[in-house]
Design a protein around this motif. Structure first.
Motif, mmCIF file in Angstrom:
data_model
loop_
_atom_site.group_PDB
_atom_site.id
_atom_site.type_symbol
_atom_site.label_atom_id
_atom_site.label_comp_id
_atom_site.label_asym_id
_atom_site.label_seq_id
_atom_site.Cartn_x
_atom_site.Cartn_y
_atom_site.Cartn_z
ATOM 1 N N GLY A 183 6.948 145.400 -11.507
ATOM 2 C CA GLY A 183 7.984 145.251 -12.525
ATOM 3 C C GLY A 183 7.396 145.413 -13.910
ATOM 4 N N GLY A 184 6.123 145.054 -14.037
ATOM 5 C CA GLY A 184 5.399 145.203 -15.288
ATOM 6 C C GLY A 184 3.934 144.902 -15.051
ATOM 7 N N ILE A 185 3.110 145.345 -15.975
ATOM 8 C CA ILE A 185 1.666 145.124 -15.850
ATOM 9 C C ILE A 185 1.065 145.162 -17.247
ATOM 10 C CG2 ILE A 185 1.066 147.571 -15.545
ATOM 11 C CD1 ILE A 185 -0.935 146.607 -13.353
ATOM 12 N N ALA A 186 0.053 144.349 -17.468
ATOM 13 C CA ALA A 186 -0.567 144.286 -18.796
ATOM 14 C C ALA A 186 -1.986 143.772 -18.661
ATOM 15 C CB ALA A 186 0.232 143.369 -19.723
ATOM 16 N N TYR A 187 -2.806 144.107 -19.637
ATOM 17 C CA TYR A 187 -4.140 143.534 -19.706
ATOM 18 C C TYR A 187 -4.061 142.114 -20.255
ATOM 19 C CZ TYR A 187 -6.019 148.234 -18.938
ATOM 20 O OH TYR A 187 -6.326 149.466 -18.397
ATOM 21 N N VAL A 188 -4.785 141.195 -19.611
ATOM 22 C CA VAL A 188 -4.881 139.807 -20.063
ATOM 23 C C VAL A 188 -6.224 139.662 -20.763
ATOM 24 C CG1 VAL A 188 -4.768 137.386 -19.376
ATOM 25 C CG2 VAL A 188 -3.536 139.121 -18.045
ATOM 26 N N TYR A 189 -6.180 139.468 -22.083
ATOM 27 C CA TYR A 189 -7.399 139.488 -22.882
ATOM 28 C C TYR A 189 -7.928 138.073 -23.124
ATOM 29 C CZ TYR A 189 -5.784 144.242 -23.881
ATOM 30 O OH TYR A 189 -5.345 145.537 -23.767
ATOM 31 N N ARG A 190 -9.251 137.971 -23.223
ATOM 32 C CA ARG A 190 -9.901 136.700 -23.533
ATOM 33 C C ARG A 190 -10.146 136.539 -25.023
ATOM 34 N NH1 ARG A 190 -14.694 136.040 -18.953
ATOM 35 N NH2 ARG A 190 -13.329 135.750 -17.139
#
Length: 260
Positions: A183-190
């Motif tokens: 449905g959606g995708i994104a980078y999870v940043y630190r």
């Protein structure tokens, strides 16, 4: 391949109202798929996590111009930011984040009004960030993109490579590619990457708005919540509500200077 900037269309949106959630059952997404995640390195060398977020099991599509849609009841403006005078205390604390809107060939072919439609989706999703964090998304351009990849994570990486030359900000991709299996995708940043990348599947106006709200939460470093936590990062509620829990509230507030 390189992105192609589209000619900006200047238009007047009709007076819309929105705010009430679409009546979507709490089991409308696959909770097991919501647990899929893995660590990787993005095309810029950032150590990131990726959550493969499930799509709705069914979709309800409202045309962007449908002022009578149950999704658009409760507000008088598409962009809540525009309702405040310049001398309002909330405006003095406003944080502006530039947004670059990228649509693939399948999305553009499906929607001849894709620019207007995506403005509606983005400004509606941003109302939650403006209300809770005084973060205002400002669209700087619309771009055409030919998506490549055999799944959602590959298509996200393709967007990040193709849009690498865009300035700092949130780079929001939208896809109707049949190979996009999320449905959606994104980078999870630190830490602050300066550029945040996400891609949302075309799930109609309501579904895509909810997915975008969730994916940008990932860009700010939010991971998934699970029951009994009530938060838009919990896929039990993600298509139902437009607010974060207290832990994610604090996280985003501490990172409101990102993407600039």
């Amino acid at each position: 391949m390189t992105l192609k900037k589209s000619v900006l269309l200047f238009f007047v949106l009709p007076a819309l109202a929105f705010g009430q959630p679409v009546d979507i059952p709490l089991d409308a997404v696959d909770s097991e798929q919501a647990k899929r995640s893995f660590r990787t390195v993005d095309p810029f060398g950032n150590d990131v996590e990726i959550f493969v977020d499930p799509p709705l099991k069914f979709q309800k599509d409202e045309p962007w111009f449908d002022a009578d849609s149950e999704h658009f009841i409760g507000y008088n403006e598409v962009d809540e930011y525009e309702k405040f005078p310049a001398d309002d205390e909330r405006m003095k604390r406003a944080v502006t984040v530039n947004v670059y809107v990228v649509a693939d060939e399948e999305y553009r072919a499906r929607h001849s009004d894709w620019q207007q439609r995506l403005e509606q989706i983005i400004e509606t999703a941003d109302n939650s960030y403006w209300r809770d964090f005084r973060i205002n998304w400002v669209i700087q351009g619309y771009y055409s993109w030919t998506s490549n990849g055999n799944n959602a994570s590959a298509i996200l990486a393709d967007l990040a490579r193709d849009a690498a030359s865009l300035p700092n900000g949130l780079i929001m991709g939208f896809s109707a590619d049949s190979r996009f299996d999320a449905g959606g995708i994104a980078y999870v940043y630190r830490s602050n990457p300066r550029k945040g990348f996400s891609v949302c599947l075309d799930q109609g106006v309501s579904g895509t708005t909810s997915a975008l709200r969730h994916e940008i939460g990932h860009n700010y470093g939010c991971s998934h919540d699970f029951d009994p936590v009530v938060c838009l990062m919990n896929y039990t509620y993600s298509y139902q509500i437009d607010y974060f829990d207290s832990a994610h509230d604090a996280l985003i507030q501490n990172r409101d200077s990102w993407f600039r």
